[in-house]
Design an enzyme around this catalytic site. Structure first.
Site, PDB file in Angstrom:
ATOM      1  N   LYS A 135      -5.018  29.820 -12.877  1.00 28.92           N
ATOM      2  CA  LYS A 135      -4.146  30.971 -12.716  1.00 28.92           C
ATOM      3  C   LYS A 135      -4.006  31.709 -14.040  1.00 28.92           C
ATOM      4  CE  LYS A 135      -0.549  30.508 -14.631  1.00 28.92           C
ATOM      5  NZ  LYS A 135       0.507  30.106 -15.526  1.00 28.92           N
ATOM      6  N   HIS A 165      -0.330  24.412 -10.421  1.00 28.59           N
ATOM      7  CA  HIS A 165       0.002  22.991 -10.596  1.00 28.59           C
ATOM      8  C   HIS A 165       1.415  22.668 -10.116  1.00 28.59           C
ATOM      9  CE1 HIS A 165       1.890  24.315 -14.363  1.00 28.59           C
ATOM     10  NE2 HIS A 165       2.449  23.142 -14.462  1.00 28.59           N
ATOM     11  N   GLU A 203      12.851  27.582 -19.716  1.00 30.30           N
ATOM     12  CA  GLU A 203      12.187  26.640 -20.623  1.00 30.30           C
ATOM     13  C   GLU A 203      12.735  26.788 -22.037  1.00 30.30           C
ATOM     14  OE1 GLU A 203       7.714  25.955 -19.569  1.00 30.30           O
ATOM     15  OE2 GLU A 203       8.043  28.095 -19.613  1.00 30.30           O
ATOM     16  N   ASP A 222       2.799  35.176 -15.580  1.00 31.82           N
ATOM     17  CA  ASP A 222       2.570  33.767 -15.908  1.00 31.82           C
ATOM     18  C   ASP A 222       3.275  32.839 -14.922  1.00 31.82           C
ATOM     19  OD1 ASP A 222       1.696  31.575 -17.610  1.00 31.82           O
ATOM     20  OD2 ASP A 222       3.764  31.435 -18.337  1.00 31.82           O
ATOM     21  N   HIS A 227       3.855  30.471  -9.547  1.00 32.74           N
ATOM     22  CA  HIS A 227       4.645  29.245  -9.381  1.00 32.74           C
ATOM     23  C   HIS A 227       5.945  29.470  -8.608  1.00 32.74           C
ATOM     24  CE1 HIS A 227       1.832  27.586 -12.163  1.00 32.74           C
ATOM     25  NE2 HIS A 227       2.405  28.005 -13.274  1.00 32.74           N
ATOM     26  N   LYS A 325      11.310  31.882 -21.617  1.00 32.64           N
ATOM     27  CA  LYS A 325      10.921  30.951 -22.679  1.00 32.64           C
ATOM     28  C   LYS A 325      11.957  30.995 -23.794  1.00 32.64           C
ATOM     29  CE  LYS A 325       6.089  30.391 -21.833  1.00 32.64           C
ATOM     30  NZ  LYS A 325       6.055  29.063 -21.220  1.00 32.64           N
TER      31      LYS A 325
END
Ligand code: BG6
Length: 459
Positions: A135, A165, A203, A222, A227, A325
């Site tokens: 991805k 994932h 995160e 991203d 996801h 992030k």
């Protein structure tokens, strides 16, 4: 069928950090066929022995819990081909060397997916080949469509594995078990009983040296486009008839088709990037001062949007997706907020209880159901309690499980062609609005809870 594995991008960060360790877990679990050959292709001029020595170091760093003898057994399987993945002759050499029916894994920057697939087409693939693509799957819907077209010329859709994932993470897979193996939740899993859903992946990690990729992607491409939308699809989909690729991809695609993109961009979307600050005692510079970042790109490190799923089950329920992030905490969960009870027979209006919340947490994985119960001190007052379980770490990491599935030729944990294109459709208006600066790029200090104006701050 004699399976082999070809990793394009065999000297890259992803291979060293995630794919080789995933293979080492499978080797340890006795899940790799004795004759499985693994051929890595990369642009560095290396001999087999030099590549094995690099792989040995990566495995020592990233799979330290796998015994050394097992890591060595994996290293012994590895071969290396120096080549350009966009040159058919180089790919042909790798295919010949690997033999059998290969899984060809594009562990590459997504900017070269298309020329690589075109080169594979010219090289010619053996029967039964599986193509795994990392991805993000393209940069937009048109790009995803082009990739799908060439993939379909190469192999049938069941032999394409679009990697996400998160689909192999215990907490995400638990959505299936929790919803579809219990009587309790399904009757209340709808707009009559659910007030809102939050899918959050905050995160504390920052760039980790990935500016080369991240600065051209940003948080929306991203994380949200793939996801987080995949989690939404599993939370909101109709019950599948079986846990297999066909059933899951049909149900997920249906939900994604029903997702209405944000329309009021200023109200329903937030973008921001971090400024200097401290995360867990670590000083971080401004995002714009990180190595390899081009400040003028205006890349966001925090992205949030709220959508609705316009179907019978979910009409009107907001689904808020957020990720960022360099945030102060790793709040990573799916939270299902239920509506308040129709009449509350307790108390005099003070201490009105919170609605029930079901939380599926990541890393460490756990599930909590927050309820209102009679208090221990005063049994006529309500007290907030949680039925909270911690789950044991899964036997395989997400990449270990994905590789196992790919090698078995199963696409159960893959994103389908339709899902990939629909996900780009959903985010397209947001990408366009952000690119046109219709929504301001906010700032938040590293180590904080995110931008001050984010509507999610109240929860
Ligand atoms: C990756 C993203 O796909 O997922 C990263 O590119 C992110 O930016 C990561 O940090 C999160 O997943 P994990 O497994 O590292 O928690």
């Amino acid at each position: 069928m004699n399976r082999s594995l070809i990793v394009l991008g065999g000297t890259g960060d992803l291979t060293g950090r995630l794919l080789l360790p995933g293979l080492a877990e499978l080797q340890h679990a006795g899940e790799l066929a004795d004759d499985l050959a693994v051929v890595a292709v990369g642009t560095h001029g290396r001999t087999d022995e030099e590549y094995r020595s690099w792989a040995r170091d990566r495995l020592a760093a990233h799979a330290p819990r796998v015994p050394e003898a097992v890591r060595e057994a994996l290293v012994g399987r590895l071969g290396y081909e120096h080549g350009d993945v966009t040159v058919p002759a180089d790919l042909r050499r790798a295919l010949e060397r690997a033999g059998g029916s290969p899984v060809v894994y594009l562990a590459l920057p997504n900017t070269i997916f298309l020329p690589t697939l075109e080169a594979l087409e010219q090289a010619g693939l053996p029967d039964g080949a599986v193509i795994a693509v990392e991805k993000p799957f393209g940069r937009d819907r048109a790009d995803a469509r082009r990739l799908n077209e060439v993939l379909h010329r190469l192999v049938p859709e069941e032999q394409v594995f679009r990697t996400d994932h998160f689909l192999a993470m215990q907490t995400v897979l638990n959505i299936l078990g929790l919803r579809f193996a219990n009587r309790l939740f399904e009757p209340v899993w709808n707009a009559n009983h659910v007030e809102r859903v939050e899918i959050v992946f905050d995160e504390s990690l920052a760039l980790e040296g990935r500016a080369g990729y991240y600065d051209t992607a940003g948080a929306l491409r991203d994380m949200l486009q793939n996801h987080l939308l995949q989690q939404l699809a599993l939370v909101a989909m109709e019950p599948p008839t079986a846990i297999d690729a066909r059933s899951l991809s049909t149900r997920k695609a249906d939900v994604l088709r029903a997702v209405r993109s944000p329309t009021d961009m200023a109200r329903d979307t937030v973008r921001a990037r971090y400024t200097a600050g401290t995360v867990a005692g670590r000083e971080l510079p401004d995002y714009t001062a990180e190595d390899g970042v081009e400040p003028a790109r205006g890349t966001e490190t925090y992205a949030e949007f709220t959508v609705t799923v316009e179907n019978w089950r979910w009409a009107g329920v907001p689904f808020r997706l957020r990720t960022g992030k360099a945030l102060g905490s790793d709040r990573q969960e799916i939270a299902i907020w239920f509506r308040p009870v129709p009449h509350l027979a307790f108390g005099d209006g003070d201490g009105v209880p919170q609605p029930d919340v079901l939380r599926l947490r990541f890393d460490p994985d756990g599930i909590a159901l927050e309820l209102n119960l009679n208090g221990a001190d005063d049994p006529f007052e309500l007290e907030r309690r949680a039925l909270d379980i911690a789950l044991a770490p899964p036997r395989l990491s997400a990449y270990g499980l994905l590789l196992q599935e790919m090698l078995a030729g199963s696409a159960t944990l893959s994103i389908s062609d339709v899902e990939a294109e629909e996900s780009w459709r959903i985010v397209a208006p947001v990408l366009a609005a952000w690119q046109a600066d219709e929504v301001p790029l906010l700032e938040y200090p590293a180590g904080s809870d995110g931008p001050a104006l984010a509507p999610s701050r109240d929860v």
